[in-house]
Design a protein around this motif. Structure first.
Motif, PDB file in Angstrom:
ATOM      1  N   HIS A 120       0.815  -1.213   0.000  1.00  0.00           N
ATOM      2  CA  HIS A 120       0.000   0.000   0.000  1.00  0.00           C
ATOM      3  C   HIS A 120       0.850   1.266   0.000  1.00  0.00           C
ATOM      4  N   TYR A 121       2.164   1.113  -0.183  1.00  0.00           N
ATOM      5  CA  TYR A 121       3.045   2.287  -0.251  1.00  0.00           C
ATOM      6  C   TYR A 121       4.178   1.945  -1.199  1.00  0.00           C
TER       7      TYR A 121
ATOM      8  N   ASP B 259       2.713  13.102  -0.308  1.00  0.00           N
ATOM      9  CA  ASP B 259       3.866  12.233  -0.055  1.00  0.00           C
ATOM     10  C   ASP B 259       5.157  13.040  -0.099  1.00  0.00           C
TER      11      ASP B 259
ATOM     12  N   VAL C 148       7.269   2.714   5.016  1.00  0.00           N
ATOM     13  CA  VAL C 148       5.840   2.428   5.098  1.00  0.00           C
ATOM     14  C   VAL C 148       5.361   2.461   6.551  1.00  0.00           C
TER      15      VAL C 148
ATOM     16  N   VAL D 286       4.635   5.938   7.645  1.00  0.00           N
ATOM     17  CA  VAL D 286       3.368   6.376   7.063  1.00  0.00           C
ATOM     18  C   VAL D 286       2.198   5.870   7.905  1.00  0.00           C
ATOM     19  N   GLN D 287       2.271   4.605   8.309  1.00  0.00           N
ATOM     20  CA  GLN D 287       1.182   4.023   9.093  1.00  0.00           C
ATOM     21  C   GLN D 287       1.028   4.708  10.455  1.00  0.00           C
TER      22      GLN D 287
ATOM     23  N   ASP E 233      -0.529   8.176   9.808  1.00  0.00           N
ATOM     24  CA  ASP E 233      -1.966   8.105   9.547  1.00  0.00           C
ATOM     25  C   ASP E 233      -2.759   7.744  10.793  1.00  0.00           C
TER      26      ASP E 233
ATOM     27  N   SER F  46      -3.474  10.656   3.072  1.00  0.00           N
ATOM     28  CA  SER F  46      -2.285   9.923   3.495  1.00  0.00           C
ATOM     29  C   SER F  46      -1.171  10.075   2.472  1.00  0.00           C
TER      30      SER F  46
ATOM     31  N   ARG G 290       0.318   7.786   1.265  1.00  0.00           N
ATOM     32  CA  ARG G 290       0.152   6.671   0.332  1.00  0.00           C
ATOM     33  C   ARG G 290      -0.945   6.958  -0.690  1.00  0.00           C
TER      34      ARG G 290
ATOM     35  N   GLN H 113      -7.823   1.104   0.444  1.00  0.00           N
ATOM     36  CA  GLN H 113      -6.669   1.820  -0.095  1.00  0.00           C
ATOM     37  C   GLN H 113      -6.213   1.243  -1.427  1.00  0.00           C
TER      38      GLN H 113
ATOM     39  N   TYR I 209      -0.307  -0.752  -4.569  1.00  0.00           N
ATOM     40  CA  TYR I 209       0.600  -0.446  -5.674  1.00  0.00           C
ATOM     41  C   TYR I 209       1.377  -1.676  -6.120  1.00  0.00           C
TER      42      TYR I 209
END
Lengths: 288, 405
Positions: free
Chosen positions: B292-293, B302, B319, B322-323, B326, B359, B361, B374, B377
């Motif tokens: 997801h990233y 980003d 990643v 990022v989590q 969020d 986010s 992401r 989400q 990718y």
């Protein structure tokens, strides 16, 4: 399974077995022959692997790193024996367990402080970085064959040292009766220091040789520790050939069970150990 | 504490002096009390309990999540929903056996308003249970166990990361779209691996492919050679694996050394090549993974996030950062809606459920079961980066089987 894949799996099994012997070889000396319960064996292996990683990136050559690293680990072994282990020979096994367990924690923490917690890779030396084609899709990395050859060589050398040289005779005598050897005028303390250092160097050497294949990561020492004890115990305490046979047996059993009965892969080694110890409580090749 | 230790070590004559010093200290503390009570008239801080791994194998992940979380708080002026934040931190050591006690420490002793954690799925499952029992708000910034937003889902439990099913399912779809007909899967035999492989199989077989063999080995063994031999003789069109950390490094290197990389494409969930590329070197180049990233996303959020993160922490975000980021954004959305009043739980949860998070992401919303909806990718390893190739599946929702929300 056709004959061809059977043969390849056989090769896998033998190769894995030899790798196990390499990793356990230091323990056969320290635990098998000197009789010290050394839980820190895995840490010495881990130290070796990390030395291979840092020295190889410094010097640019794995072979130079292995020579330097082996020398350093002999020094480490001598220092540890002088400072810690020499005080423990006459004491209870439980105190050896306590000390060596403490060493695991100390070495892990030092590793974390000095190198960090990342996973690292060590490159296979260019000269060995190719593969032998076996089938149209599968080929065999030459470095693995090189490791196997090193193992066989090492087993031969160790056997020769312990069974055929004067030093080996003194080591064996010291293991069975320390006081008597001392009263014969031999410097048993020096002999033990040497053997211990050799054991540490072997463990570190195994870590260095295996580093390109196993990669270098936190906790790698504890992962090999148990299997090393299993190899030494199945083989019979104090027997180099026993350890080699046990390692090959485990390697083959593990490989074929993984292929034929994958569900049982986790327990193969331990079932094998239990069965052998029921049959021969002293291990396969115990020498009295 | 230090004072009394110091005193107990001193000789008799000095101990009296110590006694006097201690008495003075108490007196001073007493004099400070009125100031403390005047300050209490301002709204109390929101208590956030961070239960994450700060030692051991996952220490780097725990730190990245914490950094991400705190960065988001800093960006909204050091406050969430207009209220200041007070952190309580516990190192969970990634040890499930200690998880209930650790979670209870934060909930019962520190009386935290919201619990954030953790990386390890086993620990997260235990936290989810404690959070349910105490009706404490829990936001999970990593652990991907499907059950947490499946059979064990609850109104007070949220996740800002992924379910193990999601990247696996997306990779299955991609492999099928690439006209692969047969696949072999390979993983450690444990929940995360089984769930990831399950997702792949579902996606791949829906797209018309067939998984011809599911290989697994006990966690955390890394002797792969006999499995590679089997893969070579089965000759599938594609191999899907779930490995992470040291195991991922070794597998990718062994796979290349066995000569399989050029004949049978290797694909995996993103963890196969995340944080491991330095160690994997050439053997990982060109591998396709789903997550997801990714590196090289073009959205402005980003870019801003990466710049702010590397400025604040002198390190590149991943990643996990990022989590964590969020998790704080999600909590902020909820707290803004209730103007910082954590007592209004119903409205808080409703606002979090409806959150539309910007986010790094990409846009993020939550499913009914509180798992992220989400984009997944498709990424390709180029040098030291997992470069985005395309969106494998847009707005993928976890099926949340067994969830009654």
């Amino acid at each position: 399974m056709d004959v061809y894949s059977f043969l390849i799996q056989l090769l896998n099994g033998v190769q894995y077995g030899l790798l196990l012997f390499l990793v356990a070889s230091g323990l056969t000396l320290i635990f098998g022959i000197m009789g010290i319960i050394n839980l820190a064996h895995g840490s010495f292996y881990m130290i070796g692997a990390y030395m291979a990683f840092s020295l190889a990136s410094l010097t640019g050559s794995l072979f130079v790193a292995i020579v330097l690293g082996t020398a350093l680990s002999v020094v480490l072994g001598v220092v540890l024996e002088w400072a810690l282990f020499s005080h423990l020979y006459k004491r209870d096994h439980l105190e050896q367990v306590l000390l060596t367990y403490g060493l695991i924690l100390v070495f892990e923490e030092l590793r974390s402080i000095m190198v960090g917690n990342d996973v690292h890779g060590v490159n296979v030396p260019d000269i060995l970085n190719w593969s032998l084609p076996l089938t149209d899709t599968l080929s065999y990395p030459v470095y693995r064959l090189f490791m196997s050859a090193v193992c066989v060589l090492l087993a031969g050398l160790l056997y020769f040292l312990i069974r055929r040289t004067r030093l080996g005779m003194m080591i064996r005598a010291g293991a069975s009766n320390r006081e008597m050897v001392q009263s014969l005028g031999l410097n048993i303390n020096l002999i033990y220091r040497l053997v211990f250092a050799l054991g540490v160097a072997l463990a570190a050497f195994a870590g260095m040789i295996a580093a390109p294949v196993s990669s270098v990561y936190p906790g790698m020492g504890t992962q090999v520790l148990i299997i090393c004890f299993v190899v030494v115990v199945i083989g019979g305490i104090g027997s180099i050939w026993g350890a080699l046979v046990a390692a090959l047996l485990i390697g083959l059993a593990d490989t074929f069970v993984k292929v034929l009965i994958p569900e049982a892969a986790g327990v193969t080694v331990y079932v094998l150990m239990a069965a052998i110890l029921l049959w021969r409580p002293e291990g396969l090749f115990r020498r009295v | 504490m230090n004072e009394s230790q110091y005193c107990s070590n001193t000789s008799g004559a000095r101990r009296r002096v110590c006694g006097v010093a201690a008495a003075a200290l108490f007196a001073a503390a007493g004099m400070m009390l009125p100031t403390a009570s005047t300050r209490a008239q301002q709204p109390a801080k929101v208590k956030v309990g961070l239960m994450l791994p700060y030692t051991g194998t996952y220490a780097a992940l725990g730190n990245a999540i914490t950094n991400g979380f705190k960065l988001a708080v800093e960006e909204s002026g050091g406050k969430l929903g207009g209220r200041e934040i007070e952190y309580f931190t516990v190192d969970d050591e990634s040890d499930p056996a200690k998880a209930p006690e650790n979670a209870n420490k934060l909930i019962k002793r520190d009386k935290v308003d919201v619990l954030i954690g953790t990386v390890h799925s086993g620990v997260a499952l235990a936290m989810a249970k404690v959070a349910r029992d105490n009706n404490t708000l829990l936001i999970i910034p990593n652990a991907g166990a499907d059950e947490i937003t499946g059979p064990l889902c609850a109104a007070n439990i949220f996740r800002t990361s992924f379910s193990n099913w999601q990247p696996g399912y997306a990779m299955g779809k991609v492999a099928a779209e690439q006209k692969k007909k047969t696949a072999v899967t390979f993983t450690w035999k444990y929940a995360a691996g089984d769930e990831s492989v399950g997702g792949f199989k579902e996606g791949f077989e829906q797209g018309g492919g067939k998984v011809i063999k599911e290989l697994s080995l006990p966690f955390p063994q890394v002797e792969f050679q006999s499995y590679l031999t089997q893969i070579a003789s089965l000759k599938p069109d594609v191999v899907y694996v779930f490995f992470a950390g040291g195991g991922a490094v070794k597998f990718v290197k062994d796979y290349a050394a066995a000569g399989l990389k050029s004949s049978i494409p290797l694909v995996g969930a993103g963890f196969l090549t995340d944080g491991t590329l330095d160690a994997q070197g050439d053997s990982a180049q060109g591998l396709l993974t789903t997550l997801h990233y990714a590196d090289g996303l073009s959205n402005p959020k980003d870019k801003a996030f990466r710049a702010a993160y590397s400025k604040a922490y002198k390190a590149e975000p991943d990643v996990y950062a990022v989590q964590g980021y969020d998790a704080a954004q999600l909590l902020n959305t909820g707290l803004v809606a209730v103007k910082g009043d954590v007592g209004k739980r119903g409205e808080l949860v409703a606002a979090m459920e409806a959150a539309k998070i910007d986010s790094p992401r990409g846009p993020l919303t939550l499913s009914k079961a509180h798992n992220p909806v989400q984009d997944i990718y498709l990424r390709k390893v180029e040098g030291k980066e997992n470069k985005v190739v395309s969106v494998a599946i847009k707005g993928l929702t976890d099926p949340a089987r067994g969830c009654k929300l």
